[in-house]
Design an enzyme around this catalytic site. Structure first.
Site, PDB file in Angstrom:
ATOM      1  N   ASN A 162     -10.180  -2.996   2.570  1.00  0.00           N
ATOM      2  CA  ASN A 162     -10.084  -2.910   1.053  1.00  0.00           C
ATOM      3  C   ASN A 162     -11.206  -2.423   0.309  1.00  0.00           C
ATOM      4  O   ASN A 162     -12.297  -2.551   0.959  1.00  0.00           O
ATOM      5  CB  ASN A 162      -9.299  -4.300   0.692  1.00  0.00           C
ATOM      6  CG  ASN A 162      -7.949  -4.427   0.898  1.00  0.00           C
ATOM      7  OD1 ASN A 162      -7.294  -3.398   1.124  1.00  0.00           O
ATOM      8  ND2 ASN A 162      -7.598  -5.654   0.965  1.00  0.00           N
ATOM      9  N   HIS A 178       0.824  -1.328  -0.092  1.00  0.00           N
ATOM     10  CA  HIS A 178      -0.158   0.194   0.170  1.00  0.00           C
ATOM     11  C   HIS A 178       0.841   1.295  -0.122  1.00  0.00           C
ATOM     12  O   HIS A 178       0.543   2.291   0.639  1.00  0.00           O
ATOM     13  CB  HIS A 178      -1.017   0.349   1.428  1.00  0.00           C
ATOM     14  CG  HIS A 178      -2.031  -1.068   1.225  1.00  0.00           C
ATOM     15  ND1 HIS A 178      -3.150  -0.993   0.697  1.00  0.00           N
ATOM     16  CD2 HIS A 178      -1.901  -2.280   1.677  1.00  0.00           C
ATOM     17  CE1 HIS A 178      -4.036  -2.059   0.822  1.00  0.00           C
ATOM     18  NE2 HIS A 178      -3.096  -3.012   1.187  1.00  0.00           N
TER      19      HIS A 178
HETATM   20 FE1  HDE Z   1      -2.182  -4.943   5.642  1.00  0.00          FE
HETATM   21  N1  HDE Z   1      -0.437  -4.157   5.851  1.00  0.00           N
HETATM   22  N2  HDE Z   1      -1.525  -6.720   6.045  1.00  0.00           N
HETATM   23  N3  HDE Z   1      -4.021  -5.581   4.838  1.00  0.00           N
HETATM   24  N4  HDE Z   1      -3.066  -3.042   5.031  1.00  0.00           N
HETATM   25  C1  HDE Z   1      -0.213  -2.981   5.739  1.00  0.00           C
HETATM   26  O1  HDE Z   1       0.850  -1.353   7.427  1.00  0.00           O
HETATM   27  C2  HDE Z   1      -0.510  -6.766   6.820  1.00  0.00           C
HETATM   28  C3  HDE Z   1      -4.209  -7.104   4.829  1.00  0.00           C
HETATM   29  C4  HDE Z   1      -4.428  -2.640   4.404  1.00  0.00           C
HETATM   30  O2  HDE Z   1      -3.132   3.327   3.759  1.00  0.00           O
HETATM   31  C5  HDE Z   1       1.151  -2.330   6.281  1.00  0.00           C
HETATM   32  O3  HDE Z   1       0.941   0.760   7.971  1.00  0.00           O
HETATM   33  C6  HDE Z   1      -0.435  -8.069   7.178  1.00  0.00           C
HETATM   34  C7  HDE Z   1      -5.708  -7.263   4.694  1.00  0.00           C
HETATM   35  C8  HDE Z   1      -4.325  -1.221   3.929  1.00  0.00           C
HETATM   36  O4  HDE Z   1      -1.687   3.053   5.344  1.00  0.00           O
HETATM   37  C9  HDE Z   1       1.500  -3.573   7.113  1.00  0.00           C
HETATM   38  C10 HDE Z   1      -1.389  -8.860   6.693  1.00  0.00           C
HETATM   39  C11 HDE Z   1      -6.067  -6.178   4.438  1.00  0.00           C
HETATM   40  C12 HDE Z   1      -3.125  -0.852   4.319  1.00  0.00           C
HETATM   41  C13 HDE Z   1       0.433  -4.702   6.655  1.00  0.00           C
HETATM   42  C14 HDE Z   1      -2.305  -8.137   5.961  1.00  0.00           C
HETATM   43  C15 HDE Z   1      -5.192  -5.169   4.559  1.00  0.00           C
HETATM   44  C16 HDE Z   1      -2.240  -1.991   4.737  1.00  0.00           C
HETATM   45  C17 HDE Z   1       2.232  -1.587   5.478  1.00  0.00           C
HETATM   46  C18 HDE Z   1      -1.988 -10.346   6.667  1.00  0.00           C
HETATM   47  C19 HDE Z   1      -7.941  -5.786   4.039  1.00  0.00           C
HETATM   48  C20 HDE Z   1      -2.470   0.477   4.082  1.00  0.00           C
HETATM   49  C21 HDE Z   1       2.045  -0.048   5.974  1.00  0.00           C
HETATM   50  C22 HDE Z   1      -2.209 -10.811   7.869  1.00  0.00           C
HETATM   51  C23 HDE Z   1      -8.517  -5.984   4.884  1.00  0.00           C
HETATM   52  C24 HDE Z   1      -2.971   1.347   5.072  1.00  0.00           C
HETATM   53  C25 HDE Z   1       1.222  -0.054   7.203  1.00  0.00           C
HETATM   54  C26 HDE Z   1      -2.507   2.833   4.881  1.00  0.00           C
HETATM   55  C27 HDE Z   1      -0.941  -1.683   5.361  1.00  0.00           C
HETATM   56  C28 HDE Z   1       0.473  -5.796   7.086  1.00  0.00           C
HETATM   57  C29 HDE Z   1      -3.369  -8.294   5.169  1.00  0.00           C
HETATM   58  C30 HDE Z   1      -5.264  -3.831   4.284  1.00  0.00           C
HETATM   59  C31 HDE Z   1       3.040  -4.180   6.606  1.00  0.00           C
HETATM   60  C32 HDE Z   1       0.607  -8.944   7.962  1.00  0.00           C
HETATM   61  C33 HDE Z   1      -6.761  -8.649   4.653  1.00  0.00           C
HETATM   62  C34 HDE Z   1      -5.454  -0.701   3.365  1.00  0.00           C
HETATM   63  O5  HDE Z   1       1.918  -3.643   8.481  1.00  0.00           O
END
Ligand code: HDE
Length: 700
Positions: free
Chosen positions: A159, A86
């Protein structure tokens, strides 16, 4: 650093305060007239910012030049690590307004009082691309909302797609490694169309439902304003008696759903890589504030036990026809950040930010996320004090004994920094108001196991496909064909087709045929046989849920010298009345002179304003203008693309030669605009957004 305070937003107020206490910012306003004197970051006035200090005009630079050293040092450290996923995103401020009290279900403070407005910040994003990548990648869009409630920040980090690729957080690094540029060659950027991604996916049957969504038009939205948002996981509401109700969150855009077609997306990326950013910026700056309704799907343990799938499995959704989403409030975005870096780049969303009254379920993906997001903030923002940054700070009172660390901006005063203390000083916990988890009984062996109830990987994928219109199904087949055509290893293509055969035989066969597979593989082994008794869910189709309105959309009008200004005026009025905007495209950006002598300034020259940037187009030309434009590739493309992308095209009779040269066969969507009645008919047609019936003949 010279500081001027232009905006008195709440964020700016916090910022000012910090300056006041920390650096005594006002001392820097040593002004001559209204212009503040430039200083170093230490506050020393600067005499020369054009030349480094040298031994002689042509001599070597001197290391004692502390102003130069500080300036370059700071510049060298301007970037913070981009988000691992993202990375490319765009944010805006706004508020959440509660419709009515939800006290029956949740004690979350923000849901108690009808009409109450709570400040919010939203960041939309793509997932795979770097910070500088283009907006129209085929990708999931992040829809992350931070609501600054009176009982702490609530981050709903969702999402625009209601399901996810994987069921267990432990697979996330593998998924993301596979979709990012391949490590040896560092390409492709912001694309899933490559071997590594499809290799991983073809070996991960649980991804199949999500794959149907990302191969659908949901992954190429027309605008952030026209997409839904989903919390994805099942959460819990807890009321004052700590009674639990399961809840799924859905954001519904007021302006309805809309996507572009793939051929268009590819061209938008070239014409305006910032298409989505610009759209949000323009909408908010012009006072057309985008809006979403927050809807909840509420259910109890009995429903969870009787549902066909496990409500803890993030690769499944609950169809809206099974549990109707109830609107509980609205989100309005009405202000762009003052500074992109300070707010959009530094905003730190964390799934674990929930206020009392909202709790987690045991969804293993959510559980893993709750663990992950704190780490990522420390890495990116560099200090455990990232909540001191105004965009991340709660807007309610807060008090704790955390202290020190890099860049600590809010420091405790007084002697007591621990608890319990005998002086009665400092904050104390509050068992009534404080956050309490749902006291779920758990007695279970410690295991690494995937629940049996997570094993059906194809049934909802099939249900999604069956719920699409024929047009949308065709788009899915073409997207799969395109993506897999970029895969070099034939075995991966075959393995994917084997999965598709479990979802829809005709889809599998069509993709195999378009890929030129010599023979159809056997359907993939399925842990559980796919069901074919799940009824179609019309809520899953974009086309079925179109807005039937042109509001918020944009008409591009191609004009030439000698065009009919009065007709243009009528068209502009009709489009304006619809709540849409008009932009003029002309051979020169300076504009054209209409037949009656009116000067009409243009928004774009033709090369800079291709029709892919508009939702519908009109051609208002003079005979000479049309003649000239038939000789220009950009003008022919303007028309040919609008036609190929199934857009409605309005035209004056003089434009016929250009239509002909662009290969347009006039159909019901190519509409003469000779009088007010015709204009009204054209605008009415534009409400349908696209003439999909044209598509088989143009093959998007
Ligand atoms: Fe994220 N995800 N994600 N994700 N995610 C990040 O956090 C992570 C997942 C989502 O505009 C990171 O600040 C793991 C699902 C959005 O700043 C990080 C897993 C969904 C955003 C991270 C998931 C998301 C992130 C990267 C699996 C939809 C952007 C930077 C267990 C429901 C937020 C940050 C923004 C961002 C980890 C799965 C949505 C690396 C480990 C499922 C919208 O922490």
């Amino acid at each position: 650093m010279a500081r001027t305070t232009k905006h008195k937003s709440s964020t700016a107020a916090i910022h000012d305060q910090t300056l006041h206490r920390g650096a005594g910012g006002e001392l820097h306003q040593i002004a001559e007239g209204d212009t503040p004197v430039m200083t170093t970051a230490q506050g020393g006035p600067v005499s020369d910012d054009q030349n480094t200090l040298k031994a002689g005009a042509r001599g070597p630079s001197l290391i004692e030049d502390f102003h130069f050293r500080e300036k370059i040092f700071h510049f060298d450290h301007e970037r913070i690590p981009e988000r691992v996923v993202h990375a490319r995103g765009y944010g805006a401020h706004g508020y959440f307004e509660t419709y009515e009290s939800l006290a029956k279900y949740t004690r979350a403070d923000l849901f108690q009082r009808a009409g109450e407005k709570t400040p919010a910040f939203v960041r939309f994003s793509t997932v795979a691309g770097s910070k500088g990548s283009f907006d129209l990648a085929r990708d999931v869009r992040g829809f992350a909302v931070k609501i600054y409630t009176k009982e702490g920040n609530w981050d709903l980090v969702g999402n625009n797609i209601p399901v996810f690729f994987i069921q267990d957080a432990i697979k996330f690094p593998d998924l993301i490694h596979s979709v990012k540029p391949e490590p040896d060659r560092a390409f492709p950027q912001a694309q899933s169309a490559h071997d590594n991604f499809w290799d991983f996916i073809s070996l991960t049957p649980e991804s199949m439902h999500m794959i149907m969504w990302v191969m659908s038009d949901r992954a190429i939205p027309r605008s952030f304003r026209f997409m839904e948002g989903f919390g994805v996981h099942t959460f819990r509401f807890l009321n004052a008696k700590d009674e639990s109700t399961f809840v799924k969150f859905i954001w519904k855009p007021k302006l309805g759903l809309q996507s572009v077609v793939w051929n268009e997306a590819v061209k938008i990326n070239g014409a305006d890589p910032d298409f989505h950013r610009r759209d949000l910026w323009d909408a908010i700056q012009s006072g057309n504030f985008p809006e979403w309704e927050l809807c909840v799907q509420l259910f109890d343990q009995d429903f969870a036990d009787s549902f066909d799938f496990d409500v803890l499995d993030p690769t499944k959704l609950i169809p809206e026809e099974v549990i109707k989403p109830v609107p509980v409030g609205r989100l309005v975005l009405d202000r762009m950040p003052d500074n992109f870096f300070a707010e959009t780049e530094q905003v730190a969303f964390m799934t674990q930010n929930v206020p009392p009254g909202i709790d987690f379920s045991n969804d293993p993906l959510l559980q893993g996320r709750n663990f992950s997001y704190l780490d990522t903030q420390l890495k990116r923002l560099g200090s455990p004090n990232f909540t001191h940054i105004p965009i991340n700070a709660p807007k309610c009172p807060f008090a704790h004994f955390q202290q020190d660390g890099h860049m600590a901006m809010r420091n405790p005063v007084g002697r007591t920094n621990y608890q319990p203390n005998s002086r009665g000083e400092g904050p104390r916990e509050d068992p009534t108001r404080g956050f309490r988890s749902f006291a779920e009984e758990i007695e279970a062996p410690k295991v690494r196991l995937r629940a049996e109830s997570f094993a059906d990987h194809y049934s909802q994928a099939r249900q999604f496909f069956n719920s699409q219109t024929v047009t949308e199904q065709t788009h899915i087949a073409m997207a799969l064909t395109f993506e897999l055509s970029k895969v070099e290893e034939p075995v991966i293509r075959e393995r994917m087709v084997a999965h598709l055969l479990n979802i829809d035989e005709a889809l599998g066969a069509a993709v195999a045929d378009k890929l030129g597979l010599e023979k159809l593989p056997k359907p993939a082994d399925a842990a559980i046989a796919p069901r074919d008794d799940l009824p179609a869910s019309p809520a899953l189709s974009i086309i079925e849920n179109g807005p039937m309105s042109f509001a918020g959309r944009k008409l591009g009008v191609l004009v030439s010298d000698g065009c009919d200004a009065a007709l243009l005026k009528k068209l502009q009025a009709a489009i304006g009345k619809e709540g849409a905007t008009v932009e003029l495209v002309a051979p020169k950006v300076g504009g054209v002179t209409a037949a009656d002598g009116t000067r009409l300034p243009a928004h774009n020259m033709i090369d800079g304003g291709p029709s892919v940037l508009f939702d519908a187009v009109a051609l208002l030309l003079s005979p000479e203008g049309a003649g000239q434009l038939t000789g220009e590739a950009a003008a022919r493309d303007f028309v040919a693309d609008a036609f190929a992308h199934c857009k409605f095209i309005g035209f004056t009779a003089e434009a016929m030669p250009l239509l002909a040269k662009a290969g347009v066969e006039v159909d019901e969507g190519v509409m003469p605009l000779d009088d007010a009645g015709a204009i009204a008919g054209f605008v009415q047609s534009c409400r349908k957004l696209r003439l999909w019936a044209r598509e088989p003949s143009v093959k998007n």
